[in-house]
Design a protein around this motif. Sequence first.
Motif, PDB file in Angstrom:
ATOM      1  N   VAL A  89      33.573  44.912  46.290  1.00 21.54           N
ATOM      2  CA  VAL A  89      33.410  43.463  46.412  1.00 21.54           C
ATOM      3  C   VAL A  89      34.783  42.810  46.473  1.00 21.54           C
ATOM      4  CG1 VAL A  89      32.532  41.377  45.305  1.00 21.54           C
ATOM      5  CG2 VAL A  89      31.192  43.483  45.233  1.00 21.54           C
ATOM      6  N   THR A  90      35.035  42.134  47.581  1.00 17.23           N
ATOM      7  CA  THR A  90      36.326  41.469  47.766  1.00 17.23           C
ATOM      8  C   THR A  90      36.224  39.953  47.619  1.00 17.23           C
ATOM      9  OG1 THR A  90      35.907  41.607  50.151  1.00 17.23           O
ATOM     10  CG2 THR A  90      37.346  43.270  49.188  1.00 17.23           C
ATOM     11  N   ALA A  91      35.002  39.429  47.537  1.00 16.64           N
ATOM     12  CA  ALA A  91      34.820  37.993  47.325  1.00 16.64           C
ATOM     13  C   ALA A  91      33.468  37.760  46.666  1.00 16.64           C
ATOM     14  CB  ALA A  91      34.906  37.226  48.639  1.00 16.64           C
ATOM     15  N   ARG A  92      33.432  36.817  45.755  1.00 15.28           N
ATOM     16  CA  ARG A  92      32.203  36.455  45.046  1.00 15.28           C
ATOM     17  C   ARG A  92      32.116  34.947  44.930  1.00 15.28           C
ATOM     18  NH1 ARG A  92      29.174  39.909  41.843  1.00 15.28           N
ATOM     19  NH2 ARG A  92      29.976  42.026  41.541  1.00 15.28           N
ATOM     20  N   LYS A  93      30.889  34.479  44.889  1.00 14.27           N
ATOM     21  CA  LYS A  93      30.688  33.067  44.596  1.00 14.27           C
ATOM     22  C   LYS A  93      30.991  32.779  43.136  1.00 14.27           C
ATOM     23  CE  LYS A  93      27.224  31.768  48.060  1.00 14.27           C
ATOM     24  NZ  LYS A  93      25.891  31.140  48.280  1.00 14.27           N
ATOM     25  N   GLY A  94      31.374  31.533  42.884  1.00 16.48           N
ATOM     26  CA  GLY A  94      31.385  31.021  41.527  1.00 16.48           C
ATOM     27  C   GLY A  94      30.048  30.348  41.278  1.00 16.48           C
TER      28      GLY A  94
ATOM     29  N   ALA B 214      37.107  27.001  44.790  1.00 14.10           N
ATOM     30  CA  ALA B 214      37.405  26.071  43.709  1.00 14.10           C
ATOM     31  C   ALA B 214      37.308  24.625  44.183  1.00 14.10           C
ATOM     32  CB  ALA B 214      38.796  26.354  43.147  1.00 14.10           C
ATOM     33  N   ALA B 215      37.687  24.379  45.439  1.00 20.90           N
ATOM     34  CA  ALA B 215      37.611  23.016  45.976  1.00 20.90           C
ATOM     35  C   ALA B 215      36.160  22.540  46.036  1.00 20.90           C
ATOM     36  CB  ALA B 215      38.239  22.967  47.360  1.00 20.90           C
ATOM     37  N   GLN B 216      35.256  23.387  46.463  1.00 24.36           N
ATOM     38  CA  GLN B 216      33.842  23.035  46.471  1.00 24.36           C
ATOM     39  C   GLN B 216      33.354  22.735  45.062  1.00 24.36           C
ATOM     40  OE1 GLN B 216      32.175  26.552  48.225  1.00 24.36           O
ATOM     41  NE2 GLN B 216      32.008  25.626  50.267  1.00 24.36           N
ATOM     42  N   ARG B 217      33.800  23.552  44.134  1.00 27.16           N
ATOM     43  CA  ARG B 217      33.367  23.400  42.750  1.00 27.16           C
ATOM     44  C   ARG B 217      33.686  22.008  42.215  1.00 27.16           C
ATOM     45  NH1 ARG B 217      36.942  24.004  38.848  1.00 27.16           N
ATOM     46  NH2 ARG B 217      36.267  24.206  36.682  1.00 27.16           N
TER      47      ARG B 217
ATOM     48  N   ALA C  95      29.302  28.939  33.188  1.00 21.03           N
ATOM     49  CA  ALA C  95      30.188  28.700  34.324  1.00 21.03           C
ATOM     50  C   ALA C  95      30.939  29.968  34.685  1.00 21.03           C
ATOM     51  CB  ALA C  95      31.176  27.581  34.013  1.00 21.03           C
ATOM     52  N   PHE C  96      30.968  30.277  35.965  1.00 14.81           N
ATOM     53  CA  PHE C  96      31.791  31.357  36.498  1.00 14.81           C
ATOM     54  C   PHE C  96      32.663  30.791  37.607  1.00 14.81           C
ATOM     55  CE2 PHE C  96      28.608  34.401  34.796  1.00 14.81           C
ATOM     56  CZ  PHE C  96      29.466  35.323  34.221  1.00 14.81           C
ATOM     57  N   LEU C  97      33.896  31.249  37.672  1.00 13.97           N
ATOM     58  CA  LEU C  97      34.799  30.849  38.743  1.00 13.97           C
ATOM     59  C   LEU C  97      34.671  31.827  39.910  1.00 13.97           C
ATOM     60  CD1 LEU C  97      37.879  29.933  36.536  1.00 13.97           C
ATOM     61  CD2 LEU C  97      36.235  28.378  37.572  1.00 13.97           C
ATOM     62  N   PRO C  98      35.002  31.393  41.118  1.00 11.86           N
ATOM     63  CA  PRO C  98      34.836  32.279  42.274  1.00 11.86           C
ATOM     64  C   PRO C  98      35.949  33.310  42.390  1.00 11.86           C
ATOM     65  CG  PRO C  98      35.739  30.183  42.983  1.00 11.86           C
ATOM     66  CD  PRO C  98      35.452  30.039  41.508  1.00 11.86           C
ATOM     67  N   LEU C  99      35.614  34.453  42.978  1.00  8.49           N
ATOM     68  CA  LEU C  99      36.621  35.414  43.426  1.00  8.49           C
ATOM     69  C   LEU C  99      36.825  35.134  44.905  1.00  8.49           C
ATOM     70  CD1 LEU C  99      38.385  37.963  43.488  1.00  8.49           C
ATOM     71  CD2 LEU C  99      36.285  39.327  43.624  1.00  8.49           C
ATOM     72  N   GLU C 100      37.905  34.446  45.225  1.00  5.42           N
ATOM     73  CA  GLU C 100      38.180  34.104  46.619  1.00  5.42           C
ATOM     74  C   GLU C 100      38.885  35.269  47.307  1.00  5.42           C
ATOM     75  OE1 GLU C 100      39.278  29.991  47.451  1.00  5.42           O
ATOM     76  OE2 GLU C 100      39.153  29.574  45.290  1.00  5.42           O
ATOM     77  N   GLY C 101      38.532  35.470  48.569  1.00  3.03           N
ATOM     78  CA  GLY C 101      38.946  36.669  49.282  1.00  3.03           C
ATOM     79  C   GLY C 101      40.440  36.934  49.317  1.00  3.03           C
ATOM     80  N   HIS C 102      41.246  35.884  49.357  1.00  2.00           N
ATOM     81  CA  HIS C 102      42.690  36.114  49.439  1.00  2.00           C
ATOM     82  C   HIS C 102      43.249  36.756  48.174  1.00  2.00           C
ATOM     83  CE1 HIS C 102      42.475  32.184  47.409  1.00  2.00           C
ATOM     84  NE2 HIS C 102      43.626  32.489  46.878  1.00  2.00           N
ATOM     85  N   MET C 103      42.492  36.681  47.062  1.00  3.16           N
ATOM     86  CA  MET C 103      42.975  37.256  45.812  1.00  3.16           C
ATOM     87  C   MET C 103      42.723  38.765  45.727  1.00  3.16           C
ATOM     88  SD  MET C 103      44.582  34.969  44.341  1.00  3.16           S
ATOM     89  CE  MET C 103      45.036  36.104  43.041  1.00  3.16           C
ATOM     90  N   SER C 104      41.952  39.315  46.664  1.00  4.60           N
ATOM     91  CA  SER C 104      41.685  40.756  46.641  1.00  4.60           C
ATOM     92  C   SER C 104      42.282  41.483  47.836  1.00  4.60           C
ATOM     93  CB  SER C 104      40.172  40.997  46.628  1.00  4.60           C
ATOM     94  OG  SER C 104      39.564  40.483  47.803  1.00  4.60           O
TER      95      SER C 104
END
Length: 395
Positions: free
Chosen positions: A183-188, A265-268, A296-305
């Motif tokens: 998993v390289t990206a996840r929703k928050g 995070a911007a959507q959040r 609350a969970f924060l997103p794993l945005e793709g650029h971080m992986s």
Amino acid sequence: MTAGLMEQACSWLAEQREAMAECLQVLVDIDSHSHDKAGNDAVADAIAGWLEADGIALRRTSRPHSGDILEARLEGAQARHVLLMGHRDTVFPTGTVARRGYSRRDDLAFGPGVADMKAGLVLNCFVLRALRRLPSLPYPVHALFTADEEIGSLDGRAFIEAAVQGARAVFNAEPGRVSGNVVTARKGGAGFLIEVEGRAAHSGVNHADGASAIEALARKIVKLHALTDHAAGVTTNVGVIEGGMSRNTVAPWARAQLDLRFVSAAQRERLYADIEAIVAVEELPGTRATLSRTSAFLPLEGHMSELLFGRYRDHAARLGFVVEGEFTGGCSDAGFTASLGVPTLCGVGPVGAKMHTDEEYCRLDTLVPRAQAVAATLLDLGDLTGEGAKSPVSA
């Protein structure tokens, strides 16, 4: 030097398949629902026993209501450690093991939490044990075993944010996707409780004197659901509603549980503001609504992986399996570490499917290669970019 260490770690892991399967059975056969402190602590006891037998240093922090926090540490030459993560809790109620404990059919293992994420816990333990057998490590390796991810990491989050301070990278051993991908990206996401107060009245005699909390809530639900934008990856879902006294009484109260999912995070930030504004509106004279966030969970945005995944994919190929990165709408603790600016890769655990169901399974043939890929990648992060953790983000 690094290549030699990788070869030693992978060679030891290559002989551990049955040992890993045996440890998996031990963990699966312990009920560890998120609210079962005794069960979660029993899982921690088993993990601690395996690691202590290999001389791995442990720190255990007692928690009054949640399962204890367990952290393992291996020392290394440089600063900035690598963090392995995993949660011990499952969604299955205490008593599930007695009804359907661990079972095995060929290369598939079944049982409550077998993939999500008892197999990932076993993987982390064996990666640590493999690294402990090396003559030295280029940098420290820490592993954090928490106990409440399935209910939002309300207690565990602070320990995650503390453990990731100064880290160069994070591997979260959530189950590999059924496709075999990581998993390289996840929703928050976030959970909210909306409570509405109204004014009771007899629905036949003096209906006009009442103020229906149910009607006010219903109007808000329509507005909340209108925030859903599938193209943008945003969903809002009121999944539970309650309210009223009787059929012939104007409802004096109502409440609902709202689930929110987002990609960035911007959507959040925008969605939180929109939800607060919707709840604040007086839909009917005489009604009042309040909003409280329950998780609350924060997103794993793709650029971080991205960089970390590239390294992992290369080592997987050398080990003989093909893997790609995958996006999922589910949340995990990986969002907390990624949102702090630390390169994070999730879903590196053994491959599984049908999580959170009675048919959940883990592919035992993936135990060893997935552990080898983590160990090899972990030992090859000396030049990975990243400045270390930023200040925690409020959820």
